[in-house]
Design an enzyme around this catalytic site. Sequence first.
Site, PDB file in Angstrom:
ATOM      1  N   LYS B  68       0.800  -1.227   0.000  1.00 38.55           N
ATOM      2  CA  LYS B  68       0.000   0.000   0.000  1.00 38.55           C
ATOM      3  C   LYS B  68       0.833   1.277   0.000  1.00 38.55           C
ATOM      4  O   LYS B  68       0.362   2.331  -0.447  1.00 38.55           O
ATOM      5  CB  LYS B  68      -0.949  -0.004   1.194  1.00 38.55           C
ATOM      6  CG  LYS B  68      -2.075  -1.035   1.080  1.00 38.55           C
ATOM      7  CD  LYS B  68      -3.138  -0.599   0.072  1.00 38.55           C
ATOM      8  CE  LYS B  68      -4.380  -1.476   0.158  1.00 38.55           C
ATOM      9  NZ  LYS B  68      -5.451  -0.992  -0.727  1.00 38.55           N
ATOM     10  N   GLY B 223     -16.485 -12.091  -0.359  1.00 40.06           N
ATOM     11  CA  GLY B 223     -16.422 -10.788  -1.026  1.00 40.06           C
ATOM     12  C   GLY B 223     -16.091 -10.943  -2.492  1.00 40.06           C
ATOM     13  O   GLY B 223     -15.167 -10.302  -3.008  1.00 40.06           O
ATOM     14  N   ASP B 225     -17.170  -9.859  -5.294  1.00 43.06           N
ATOM     15  CA  ASP B 225     -17.842  -8.874  -6.140  1.00 43.06           C
ATOM     16  C   ASP B 225     -17.262  -8.807  -7.552  1.00 43.06           C
ATOM     17  O   ASP B 225     -17.975  -8.514  -8.508  1.00 43.06           O
ATOM     18  CB  ASP B 225     -17.823  -7.495  -5.472  1.00 43.06           C
ATOM     19  CG  ASP B 225     -16.472  -7.125  -4.911  1.00 43.06           C
ATOM     20  OD1 ASP B 225     -15.961  -7.882  -4.056  1.00 43.06           O
ATOM     21  OD2 ASP B 225     -15.906  -6.085  -5.323  1.00 43.06           O
ATOM     22  N   SER B 320       0.931 -10.081  -0.471  1.00 45.53           N
ATOM     23  CA  SER B 320       0.809  -8.618  -0.518  1.00 45.53           C
ATOM     24  C   SER B 320       0.880  -7.897   0.814  1.00 45.53           C
ATOM     25  O   SER B 320       1.050  -6.682   0.840  1.00 45.53           O
ATOM     26  CB  SER B 320      -0.479  -8.228  -1.247  1.00 45.53           C
ATOM     27  OG  SER B 320      -1.600  -8.762  -0.584  1.00 45.53           O
TER      28      SER B 320
END
Lengths: 337, 337
Positions: B68, B223, B225, B320
Amino acid sequence: MTHGTGGTERRTVPDGLPVSIADVEEAARRIAGVVVPTPVLRADALDAAVGARVHLKAENLQRGGSFKLRGATNLLASLTDDERARGIVAYSSGNHARGVAIAARTLGIDAVVVMPHDAPPEKVAAVGAEGATIVGYDRYTEDRAAIAASIATRDGRTVVPPFDDPRIMAGQGTVALELAEQVERLDVLVVCLGGGGLLSGCAVVAADRWPGVRIIGVEPDAGDDHRRSRAAGHRVAVAVPRTIADGQATTMPGEHTWAVNGALVDEFVSVSDTAIVEAMRFVFDELNVVAEPSGASALAALLSGVVTVPVGARVGVTLSGGNVSVSRFARLLGETP
Amino acid sequence: MTHGTGGTERRTVPDGLPVSIADVEEAARRIAGVVVPTPVLRADALDAAVGARVHLKAENLQRGGSFKLRGATNLLASLTDDERARGIVAYSSGNHARGVAIAARTLGIDAVVVMPHDAPPEKVAAVGAEGATIVGYDRYTEDRAAIAASIATRDGRTVVPPFDDPRIMAGQGTVALELAEQVERLDVLVVCLGGGGLLSGCAVVAADRWPGVRIIGVEPDAGDDHRRSRAAGHRVAVAVPRTIADGQATTMPGEHTWAVNGALVDEFVSVSDTAIVEAMRFVFDELNVVAEPSGASALAALLSGVVTVPVGARVGVTLSGGNVSVSRFARLLGETP
């Protein structure tokens, strides 16, 4: 307490040491296809905690999970064709065994490994997975070197000792040689210390590459045979150490390793099991890597204040191994779900 | 099940995507002094488990413990002097917050971060330690973007969204750009997928650097989506996911990220929390590194068989992030001392 002042004078390296810088450079060429270069880890939180610029040489990310593959590969790659054909026998508390097993499999050499009954089961399993034959012994009552020697005599195998052999020492020294290519200069080098193989090889490199570097070896409190040997002026033995640092549970400096370490190492210090656990927690929390107890001892000396360094000093630290199971790790850190 | 066949045809990259390869290359130059290059980890046991040559891009070893920092730094370094002076506001489940906080401190920009009340406490603490001001909200009843927008309006701050911004996406893409310098060629790229920032940036690079590469995004089952959006042919939302993968608990693909991912990603798959925990255990045991749930999802897809690859394929996988406390880690893995 020791103050790593990092002077600028090059130390005098005595003639006739069992390992030279050329030996380590040759080892690096010999093992290049088997070992992987390991990264140097840094973290803002680590620098803040130590008050210096800390470079962690992450040998826990080495193949086999520790630096031990380096020395084992260097020795095995030095054998004659005839010696290779007759196989090898090693003795080890775990990581050397695994390093030897990987090196032997890679080079196509048959391996027998003598391991203590109380070695961490995951280390025993990892050695077996590499195809080596395992022979157990009692660490408190039996002599592993004698067992290995008798197997060697019986089968014509070459003994691969865990530390006290110049080929092993030169191989482990490639840790520092690689570090010297990754960092510009070090004022202080802090190395995990059991039998002295890693420290001796690294000391040879440090003396050559970093003029004025302060070299510190770190043992567990229960196994402070190097500190006692320095005080006595000659090698002395301690009782078999009871410590969580299973890879550093040696009783006496090696003959060859002491010839180097006695001459080149500035200070021997020791750390408690509690300090080691806190260092394991620190690298998990702040660096997202796993260190086993033996692998965290050098860092523990810095974090616990056993070793202090000048503000802003450039410090190299070995994070020498990471072979600990999830359950042993959780148990050591006292975690309950 | 998906078979990454790694053909040799270069995929067609549509015109007008919000991020170009030039944007990612520019981002790499912009963030070079703040982020650290992360190593590529390999392990014999990993190759054996997957039946391929697996390259783990270890962003869990990045500053701040996740990728990030890359996107956050790229966005903040793109601000005008006036925007910098007025400060920024970000919203995040944890890792983006920490990345923003580090980037803001490094660049001397005042930061407010909107974080859910149920974010892991260690992530909240890490953001506070960087000097950012934290504003809490309820992830199940409140809209974090609306809260951030109102703070931005009130103070004149710039909003730093967690993924749906071309500057964030380009910054995250430097993960793959760096990987392309570290490995020769990849047949398959498997990327952790929450909002799609990392995946979109990496997909742009993969399409440019590895002709014929198969690009796969991995979500948590709860999740999924992106998978549903692909099936529907347009972006659809799911209920707020209840999953251990807190960094992937997004409800809908971003507008900009979907423009890229919808065009370039070959397949969206999802993994169970159980598979994620097993991947966390695997990297601890075999690679001696710590992955948090969100950071382990891509590897979980390979280890659990949700994604299969041809024998011997060259596979890149993002690891990650690694921000999980020792106690949460032990709890997730069900360890009792």
